[in-house]
Scaffold this motif. Structure first.
Motif, PDB file in Angstrom:
ATOM      1  N   THR A 191       0.851  -1.194   0.000  1.00 50.84           N
ATOM      2  CA  THR A 191       0.000   0.000   0.000  1.00 50.84           C
ATOM      3  C   THR A 191       0.885   1.240   0.000  1.00 50.84           C
ATOM      4  O   THR A 191       1.863   1.305   0.745  1.00 50.84           O
ATOM      5  CB  THR A 191      -0.915  -0.001   1.242  1.00 50.84           C
ATOM      6  OG1 THR A 191      -1.676  -1.213   1.238  1.00 50.84           O
ATOM      7  CG2 THR A 191      -1.851   1.181   1.244  1.00 50.84           C
ATOM      8  N   ALA A 248      -0.545   9.271  -0.885  1.00 48.01           N
ATOM      9  CA  ALA A 248      -1.636   8.650  -1.642  1.00 48.01           C
ATOM     10  C   ALA A 248      -2.305   9.606  -2.623  1.00 48.01           C
ATOM     11  O   ALA A 248      -2.591   9.233  -3.768  1.00 48.01           O
ATOM     12  CB  ALA A 248      -2.666   8.063  -0.688  1.00 48.01           C
ATOM     13  N   GLN A 249      -2.564  10.838  -2.212  1.00 46.78           N
ATOM     14  CA  GLN A 249      -3.252  11.780  -3.092  1.00 46.78           C
ATOM     15  C   GLN A 249      -2.418  12.065  -4.347  1.00 46.78           C
ATOM     16  O   GLN A 249      -2.933  12.040  -5.464  1.00 46.78           O
ATOM     17  CB  GLN A 249      -3.547  13.074  -2.350  1.00 46.78           C
ATOM     18  CG  GLN A 249      -4.392  14.043  -3.139  1.00 46.78           C
ATOM     19  CD  GLN A 249      -4.779  15.266  -2.323  1.00 46.78           C
ATOM     20  OE1 GLN A 249      -4.402  15.411  -1.164  1.00 46.78           O
ATOM     21  NE2 GLN A 249      -5.554  16.143  -2.922  1.00 46.78           N
ATOM     22  N   TYR A 265       0.034  10.161  -5.518  1.00 48.73           N
ATOM     23  CA  TYR A 265       0.183   8.901  -6.253  1.00 48.73           C
ATOM     24  C   TYR A 265      -1.033   8.631  -7.137  1.00 48.73           C
ATOM     25  O   TYR A 265      -0.886   8.188  -8.279  1.00 48.73           O
ATOM     26  CB  TYR A 265       0.403   7.737  -5.280  1.00 48.73           C
ATOM     27  CG  TYR A 265       0.437   6.412  -5.993  1.00 48.73           C
ATOM     28  CD1 TYR A 265       1.594   5.990  -6.644  1.00 48.73           C
ATOM     29  CD2 TYR A 265      -0.692   5.606  -6.054  1.00 48.73           C
ATOM     30  CE1 TYR A 265       1.617   4.789  -7.328  1.00 48.73           C
ATOM     31  CE2 TYR A 265      -0.667   4.405  -6.738  1.00 48.73           C
ATOM     32  CZ  TYR A 265       0.494   4.002  -7.377  1.00 48.73           C
ATOM     33  OH  TYR A 265       0.511   2.811  -8.064  1.00 48.73           O
ATOM     34  N   ASN A 266      -2.215   8.912  -6.643  1.00 47.75           N
ATOM     35  CA  ASN A 266      -3.443   8.630  -7.395  1.00 47.75           C
ATOM     36  C   ASN A 266      -3.564   9.441  -8.677  1.00 47.75           C
ATOM     37  O   ASN A 266      -4.376   9.123  -9.535  1.00 47.75           O
ATOM     38  CB  ASN A 266      -4.667   8.830  -6.511  1.00 47.75           C
ATOM     39  CG  ASN A 266      -4.786   7.738  -5.467  1.00 47.75           C
ATOM     40  OD1 ASN A 266      -4.327   6.618  -5.666  1.00 47.75           O
ATOM     41  ND2 ASN A 266      -5.380   8.068  -4.337  1.00 47.75           N
ATOM     42  N   ARG A 267      -2.758  10.470  -8.842  1.00 47.92           N
ATOM     43  CA  ARG A 267      -2.765  11.279 -10.060  1.00 47.92           C
ATOM     44  C   ARG A 267      -1.755  10.782 -11.100  1.00 47.92           C
ATOM     45  O   ARG A 267      -1.725  11.291 -12.218  1.00 47.92           O
ATOM     46  CB  ARG A 267      -2.456  12.731  -9.731  1.00 47.92           C
ATOM     47  CG  ARG A 267      -3.605  13.418  -9.045  1.00 47.92           C
ATOM     48  CD  ARG A 267      -3.287  14.870  -8.809  1.00 47.92           C
ATOM     49  NE  ARG A 267      -3.358  15.030  -7.359  1.00 47.92           N
ATOM     50  CZ  ARG A 267      -2.755  15.940  -6.651  1.00 47.92           C
ATOM     51  NH1 ARG A 267      -2.017  16.822  -7.218  1.00 47.92           N
ATOM     52  NH2 ARG A 267      -2.886  15.985  -5.360  1.00 47.92           N
TER      53      ARG A 267
END
Length: 141
Positions: A67, A73-74, A76-78
């Motif tokens: 994970t 995370a924010q 990475y999600n882009r």
């Protein structure tokens, strides 16, 4: 087109100007400007670049082992995920990277066959074998 792949090494000094040269697999490369289109080949490299605040320069990443750290995370999600493992050469080059970063030299391994399966992603047409001064432990692939 012959692409250049490099492993990012961070030293104690911060680069103040370009060009910068480095040697990888016995070949010296010159980087004339700060990379603008970076692809990371594994999670360690991805989180490292995110920690440096370089999410806006990342045009692709290969895969996650675990994970993603929630702090990243924010961002990475882009980033476009290119593959669930190392991407093949055409997928990788389709992202038009000007720099490729990996945590392990296996990310830059030349194609070979083992137990009837093709492994590695690069061919000699784009990235030659890693041999000579600067190669990992003096190994030839």
């Amino acid at each position: 087109m012959r692409a250049t792949a490099g492993v990012l090494a961070i030293g104690a000094a911060v680069v103040q100007s370009y060009p910068v040269s480095y040697t990888s697999c016995g070949v010296t490369h010159i980087v004339n400007q700060s990379p603008q289109r970076v692809v990371t080949m594994n999670q360690g490299a991805t989180e490292f670049l995110l920690a440096l605040g370089l999410a806006n320069r990342m045009v692709g990443t290969a895969y996650l082992d675990d994970t993603i750290w929630p702090h990243y995370a924010q961002d990475y999600n882009r980033i476009r995920v290119l593959s669930s493992s190392y991407p093949n050469e055409s997928t990788l080059m389709g992202a038009s990277p000007d720099f490729i970063v990996a945590s392990y030299n296996s990310a830059f391994r030349e194609q070979y066959t083992h137990n009837g399966k093709t492994r590695g992603i690069f061919t000699n047409a784009t990235v030659g074998p890693c041999a000579g001064n600067g190669s990992e432990w003096g190994q030839t692939w």
